[in-house]
Design a protein around this motif. Sequence first.
Motif, PDB file in Angstrom:
ATOM      1  N   SER A  17      37.934  29.702  37.900  1.00 12.72           N
ATOM      2  CA  SER A  17      37.734  29.712  39.353  1.00 12.72           C
ATOM      3  C   SER A  17      36.895  30.906  39.806  1.00 12.72           C
ATOM      4  O   SER A  17      36.420  30.940  40.941  1.00 12.72           O
ATOM      5  CB  SER A  17      39.083  29.750  40.073  1.00 12.72           C
ATOM      6  N   GLY A  18      36.767  31.903  38.920  1.00 11.97           N
ATOM      7  CA  GLY A  18      36.057  33.131  39.282  1.00 11.97           C
ATOM      8  C   GLY A  18      36.983  34.240  39.741  1.00 11.97           C
ATOM      9  O   GLY A  18      36.558  35.359  39.982  1.00 11.97           O
ATOM     10  N   ARG A  19      38.257  33.940  39.825  1.00  7.67           N
ATOM     11  CA  ARG A  19      39.224  34.954  40.249  1.00  7.67           C
ATOM     12  C   ARG A  19      39.460  35.949  39.120  1.00  7.67           C
ATOM     13  O   ARG A  19      39.452  35.595  37.945  1.00  7.67           O
ATOM     14  CB  ARG A  19      40.543  34.293  40.646  1.00  7.67           C
ATOM     15  N   SER A  41      41.951  30.728  48.602  1.00  4.08           N
ATOM     16  CA  SER A  41      40.623  30.605  47.987  1.00  4.08           C
ATOM     17  C   SER A  41      40.242  31.904  47.279  1.00  4.08           C
ATOM     18  O   SER A  41      40.749  32.982  47.608  1.00  4.08           O
ATOM     19  CB  SER A  41      39.571  30.264  49.045  1.00  4.08           C
ATOM     20  N   VAL A  42      39.348  31.779  46.322  1.00  2.00           N
ATOM     21  CA  VAL A  42      38.856  32.957  45.597  1.00  2.00           C
ATOM     22  C   VAL A  42      38.137  33.893  46.564  1.00  2.00           C
ATOM     23  O   VAL A  42      38.210  35.111  46.415  1.00  2.00           O
ATOM     24  CB  VAL A  42      37.935  32.540  44.426  1.00  2.00           C
ATOM     25  N   THR A  43      37.472  33.343  47.558  1.00  2.00           N
ATOM     26  CA  THR A  43      36.795  34.164  48.568  1.00  2.00           C
ATOM     27  C   THR A  43      37.798  35.031  49.317  1.00  2.00           C
ATOM     28  O   THR A  43      37.558  36.214  49.548  1.00  2.00           O
ATOM     29  CB  THR A  43      36.029  33.272  49.570  1.00  2.00           C
ATOM     30  N   ASP A  44      38.941  34.444  49.685  1.00  2.09           N
ATOM     31  CA  ASP A  44      39.964  35.191  50.419  1.00  2.09           C
ATOM     32  C   ASP A  44      40.758  36.140  49.528  1.00  2.09           C
ATOM     33  O   ASP A  44      41.187  37.198  49.977  1.00  2.09           O
ATOM     34  CB  ASP A  44      40.935  34.226  51.108  1.00  2.09           C
ATOM     35  N   THR A  45      40.992  35.742  48.289  1.00  2.00           N
ATOM     36  CA  THR A  45      41.762  36.566  47.346  1.00  2.00           C
ATOM     37  C   THR A  45      41.019  36.592  46.014  1.00  2.00           C
ATOM     38  O   THR A  45      41.347  35.840  45.092  1.00  2.00           O
ATOM     39  CB  THR A  45      43.189  36.005  47.159  1.00  2.00           C
ATOM     40  N   PRO A  46      39.996  37.445  45.899  1.00  2.00           N
ATOM     41  CA  PRO A  46      39.186  37.453  44.674  1.00  2.00           C
ATOM     42  C   PRO A  46      39.891  38.077  43.469  1.00  2.00           C
ATOM     43  O   PRO A  46      39.511  37.820  42.330  1.00  2.00           O
ATOM     44  CB  PRO A  46      37.954  38.271  45.061  1.00  2.00           C
ATOM     45  N   GLU A  47      40.925  38.891  43.728  1.00  2.00           N
ATOM     46  CA  GLU A  47      41.645  39.537  42.626  1.00  2.00           C
ATOM     47  C   GLU A  47      43.143  39.449  42.867  1.00  2.00           C
ATOM     48  O   GLU A  47      43.608  39.625  43.992  1.00  2.00           O
ATOM     49  CB  GLU A  47      41.227  41.005  42.486  1.00  2.00           C
ATOM     50  N   ILE A  86      38.924  37.131  33.804  1.00  2.00           N
ATOM     51  CA  ILE A  86      38.271  36.274  34.788  1.00  2.00           C
ATOM     52  C   ILE A  86      38.534  34.835  34.383  1.00  2.00           C
ATOM     53  O   ILE A  86      38.393  34.462  33.217  1.00  2.00           O
ATOM     54  CB  ILE A  86      36.757  36.550  34.850  1.00  2.00           C
ATOM     55  N   SER A 103      47.170  30.667  36.309  1.00  2.00           N
ATOM     56  CA  SER A 103      45.733  30.731  36.564  1.00  2.00           C
ATOM     57  C   SER A 103      45.022  29.480  36.071  1.00  2.00           C
ATOM     58  O   SER A 103      45.563  28.705  35.284  1.00  2.00           O
ATOM     59  CB  SER A 103      45.125  31.952  35.858  1.00  2.00           C
TER      60      SER A 103
END
Length: 115
Positions: A67-69, A8-14, A64, A50
């Motif tokens: 997904s926001g990543r 998830s983007v929360t777990d791996t934002p970048e 970016i 992506s």
Amino acid sequence: MSIWGTTSVTDTPEVVLSSWRVMEVTSPYWEGTSKHFVGYNETEHEGRVSSEIQSFDATTGKGITRSGRVYQLVGSSGYNSDAQYVWQRWKNINHAETEIDVTDKIEALCKKIVE
């Protein structure tokens, strides 16, 4: 070889992406074209495609996606067999009708910023 879901983007934002390319595709699933990062995910050690690129900063090499990543492009563009495998599968799953490699345009933009 199989394809699995991404974290998830929360777990791996970048994600740090090497041997990267930028591909532009069309599909019956959306209108117009979309651009995607394709490369080797140094963060999670896998090939990666992506979601659609929403913005790109040529000064920092960060983009970016929908997904926001945040994708940090590192090193030169290039080819990676894991990334190519995922890209081929992604195109098949998304019924890509056309594909254009626009990596040279992104590299030129980055180079222009540096000069």
